[in-house]
Scaffold this active site. Sequence first.
Site, short mmCIF file in Angstrom:
data_model
loop_
_atom_site.label_atom_id
_atom_site.label_comp_id
_atom_site.label_asym_id
_atom_site.label_seq_id
_atom_site.Cartn_x
_atom_site.Cartn_y
_atom_site.Cartn_z
N CYS A 45 1.00 -0.98 -0.01
CA CYS A 45 -0.14 -0.22 -0.11
C CYS A 45 0.89 1.16 0.07
O CYS A 45 1.16 1.90 0.92
CB CYS A 45 -1.01 0.09 1.26
SG CYS A 45 -1.91 -1.62 1.40
N GLY A 89 4.54 7.05 -1.55
CA GLY A 89 6.13 6.44 -1.81
C GLY A 89 7.00 6.62 -0.41
O GLY A 89 8.21 6.43 -0.56
N GLY A 90 6.59 7.19 0.47
CA GLY A 90 7.16 7.50 1.65
C GLY A 90 8.08 6.46 2.17
O GLY A 90 9.29 6.39 2.49
N ASP A 144 -0.48 0.18 -5.43
CA ASP A 144 -1.48 1.25 -4.58
C ASP A 144 -2.56 1.23 -5.84
O ASP A 144 -2.51 1.08 -6.92
CB ASP A 144 -1.04 2.51 -4.60
CG ASP A 144 -1.75 3.08 -3.42
OD1 ASP A 144 -1.31 3.04 -2.26
OD2 ASP A 144 -2.71 3.87 -3.79
N CYS A 147 -1.27 3.28 10.96
CA CYS A 147 -0.93 4.34 12.01
C CYS A 147 -1.96 4.66 12.79
O CYS A 147 -2.47 5.59 12.95
CB CYS A 147 -0.55 5.80 10.88
SG CYS A 147 -1.62 5.97 9.82
#
Length: 422
Positions: A233, A237-238, A257, A357
């Site tokens: 996911c 792109g972090g 994604d 998160c």
Amino acid sequence: MTTLITSVQLDAAGEALQDVLRFEFPADNVLSGFFRMNRNIGARDRSFVAEAVYGVLRNYRQVKTLAGQDARARKLVLTWLVRQEGYSVRQLEPLLSRGEEEWMGKMKAKSYKPSSIGDKTNLPDWLATRLVAQYGEEKAQALAGALNRPAPLDIRVNPMTTDRDTVLARFEQEGVAAAAGLYSPLCIRFEGRLALQRHPLFEEGGIEVQDEGSQLLGFLVAPKRGEMVADFCAGAGGKTLLLGALMRSTGRLYAFDVSEKRLAKAKPRLARAGLSNVHLTVIAHENDIKVKRLVGKMDRVLVDAPCSGTGTLRRNPDLKWRQTETGVAELTTKQASILASASRMVKPGGRLVYATCSLLAEENDQIVDAFLAAHPAFRQVPVAEVLAQAKIEMPDAGERLHLNPLEHGTDGFFAAVLERIS
């Protein structure tokens, strides 16, 4: 905040807040659109508008109660200024209409007596109740307080082009206050705001903005040079950037994604970072044929699942008002499906990392517990063990990663490391 406020700033803040309070889109997107439509608003005024909008969102229940349940956005901003930021009625008097002067006198005199845990924590009742059930009332209140404070700015050093000591020395030379992160060996933290996107280090790909907790997920995946790796996911792109750097741009790194728009945002970031091993891949859903073709071929798979985002409320305070119990229930169904699908790509001996998160157990531990019960081919690897291998010290690390701003100073993150044994 004790600076003089202008009528332009107050009017703009009220208009922007009115747009945000429709809760149809993320607050940062709404603000960006508002500023694009109002290009006459200068940088200093924009800073005030953003601070006022986020200030009201963080304290929305209290501000709304004090201002009056039917109060319009402008009055909510005024209430925040007086009750949260310490402005006196006299300071704001030149900006007020006669009706507002009378209203403000009454608002200033009001006492705030929270009657529920939601009122005490400035959270919706459903979320406050869940946090109390998980952490107990005292810790839940302290955690809510930590979530209600603005987050510091974290960056991640690109190990392919530089190292943390070199970057810290550069900032020290420039007179910028910065410190090494507590956990991630690539993290640098700033307490103040910086225009990093115009800094040469950013333009050259030497640094990226990334919360320290998010950086730790890359070290849990721990990809090696030449491996086949998937970021299931990937979004913008972090985490893909970190995985690619840890692989030294070797092997193959798939960034999946469902949003082509999000993946498009990753392209310039990948180019700036000097990564050439990343394959951006748009999929229709978690069971896309592009995923099925890679069954049993991956050495490492990261599933940073779509979630409620409750661990990021320091940065996205509007999320607590946009998210719902029904929404969380729908997410847990999606999370379980995504994890099961992604797990099929992992080859025997390979590693699967599930992360969110979110602070909510139903999106975290409960998802992993159900997955392990249904997939005996996988075993859990203690997070403490993986972090120790990366020489990362975290005294309270156990079987799974549970980060929060109260205890770790990071965004709230959860992660479990799973290994395919057959």
